[in-house]
Write a protein that holds these residues in place. Structure first.
Motif, mmCIF file in Angstrom:
data_model
loop_
_atom_site.group_PDB
_atom_site.id
_atom_site.type_symbol
_atom_site.label_atom_id
_atom_site.label_comp_id
_atom_site.label_asym_id
_atom_site.label_seq_id
_atom_site.Cartn_x
_atom_site.Cartn_y
_atom_site.Cartn_z
ATOM 1 N N MET A 32 -102.838 -1.524 5.777
ATOM 2 C CA MET A 32 -103.314 -2.807 6.276
ATOM 3 C C MET A 32 -102.101 -3.701 6.550
ATOM 4 O O MET A 32 -101.197 -3.760 5.717
ATOM 5 N N PRO B 281 -104.087 -8.754 8.562
ATOM 6 C CA PRO B 281 -104.982 -7.625 8.289
ATOM 7 C C PRO B 281 -106.164 -7.584 9.249
ATOM 8 O O PRO B 281 -106.675 -8.625 9.659
ATOM 9 N N ASP C 238 -111.236 -4.001 8.375
ATOM 10 C CA ASP C 238 -110.757 -3.403 7.121
ATOM 11 C C ASP C 238 -111.067 -4.312 5.937
ATOM 12 O O ASP C 238 -111.470 -3.858 4.872
ATOM 13 N N VAL D 280 -113.487 -3.513 2.534
ATOM 14 C CA VAL D 280 -113.086 -3.713 1.136
ATOM 15 C C VAL D 280 -114.049 -4.675 0.441
ATOM 16 O O VAL D 280 -114.467 -4.441 -0.696
ATOM 17 N N VAL E 39 -110.612 -2.363 -6.780
ATOM 18 C CA VAL E 39 -109.630 -2.085 -5.717
ATOM 19 C C VAL E 39 -108.218 -2.425 -6.184
ATOM 20 O O VAL E 39 -108.021 -3.245 -7.071
ATOM 21 N N TYR F 171 -104.603 -3.777 -4.596
ATOM 22 C CA TYR F 171 -104.190 -4.512 -3.402
ATOM 23 C C TYR F 171 -102.797 -5.108 -3.616
ATOM 24 O O TYR F 171 -102.368 -5.344 -4.753
ATOM 25 N N ILE G 7 -103.612 -10.592 2.562
ATOM 26 C CA ILE G 7 -104.659 -9.614 2.215
ATOM 27 C C ILE G 7 -105.543 -10.118 1.072
ATOM 28 O O ILE G 7 -106.759 -10.248 1.252
ATOM 29 N N ILE H 146 -110.783 1.852 -3.920
ATOM 30 C CA ILE H 146 -109.920 1.690 -2.740
ATOM 31 C C ILE H 146 -108.517 1.335 -3.189
ATOM 32 O O ILE H 146 -108.341 0.525 -4.112
ATOM 33 N N ILE I 164 -105.378 -0.312 -1.236
ATOM 34 C CA ILE I 164 -104.939 -0.896 0.041
ATOM 35 C C ILE I 164 -103.435 -0.707 0.169
ATOM 36 O O ILE I 164 -102.676 -1.119 -0.705
ATOM 37 N N GLY J 184 -100.444 -2.027 1.716
ATOM 38 C CA GLY J 184 -99.918 -3.200 2.426
ATOM 39 C C GLY J 184 -98.405 -3.130 2.516
ATOM 40 O O GLY J 184 -97.741 -4.155 2.594
#
Length: 199
Positions: free
Chosen positions: A1, A6, A10, A14, A24, A26, A122, A165, A167, A169
């Motif tokens: 992302m 972002p 997406d 999330v 998640v 991140y 994000i 998830i 992510i 980044g």
């Protein structure tokens, strides 16, 4: 992302996972974090287990979208509000007196709560779309030399079966946020981290 821009689709994917009680990983403006919707008890319990904590020892911070909704969760004096306004968004965790709206597992014995507004699109967009703050706790590494894992591919390998998830980044930082206790008369720096506080 993309960290600055972002893709909204997406972000929505999330958020849908967070709404279903997902956990998640991140990026933030400091280190990678693990989080969930603060209003979902089962999801918070998953994070507590993941961190190997006892529920009574789990005092997490959470990410707010901006200063406007902080008053929903914490008591903020005028001097503290001015201090936060000068330093946020940024790599700081502010410890504030919590209000009863805050779920118990976020409140310390002193009834304080940690609040972050990271300078990173994000997590800010996740919170904005979700409509609730998200729990945030740093992703510690089991390695004794490297305290925080900064490579999203390694994070994915280590956590793909434990969270819903991860992510990506980009490479994250390995210095945590500066923690500022604003629950007393004067602000006190409890941990020197990435941010230098501007008074």
């Amino acid at each position: 992302m993309h960290p600055q821009n972002p893709n909204p689709r997406d972000i929505d994917r999330v958020v849908a996972v967070l709404q279903r009680g997902g956990v998640v990983i991140y990026p933030t403006d400091t280190v990678y974090g693990i989080g969930c919707d603060i209003t979902n008890v089962k999801a918070v319990e998953r994070v507590i287990k993941l961190k190997g904590l006892k529920p009574k020892d789990a005092h997490f911070s959470f990410i707010c979208k901006d200063l406007s909704n902080i008053a929903d969760f914490a008591k903020v004096s005028n001097p503290t509000f001015k201090l936060m306004k000068k330093n946020l968004p940024g790599p700081f965790t502010f410890i504030l007196p919590g209000l009863h709206r805050v779920p118990d597992y976020f409140l310390s014995k002193r009834k304080t709560v940690g609040i972050r507004i990271p300078n990173h699109q994000i997590p800010l967009e996740l919170v904005d779309r979700l409509g609730n703050p998200i729990l945030t706790t740093s992703l510690k590494d089991s390695d004794e030399v490297v305290e925080y894992t900064s490579d999203p591919e390694l994070i994915y390998e280590n956590y793909k079966n434990l969270v819903d998830i991860v992510i990506d980044g980009g490479i994250g930082g390995n210095i945590p946020s500066t923690i500022v206790d604003c629950s007393g008369d004067e602000p006190v720096i409890l941990r020197e981290g990435l941010g230098e506080l501007v008074f």
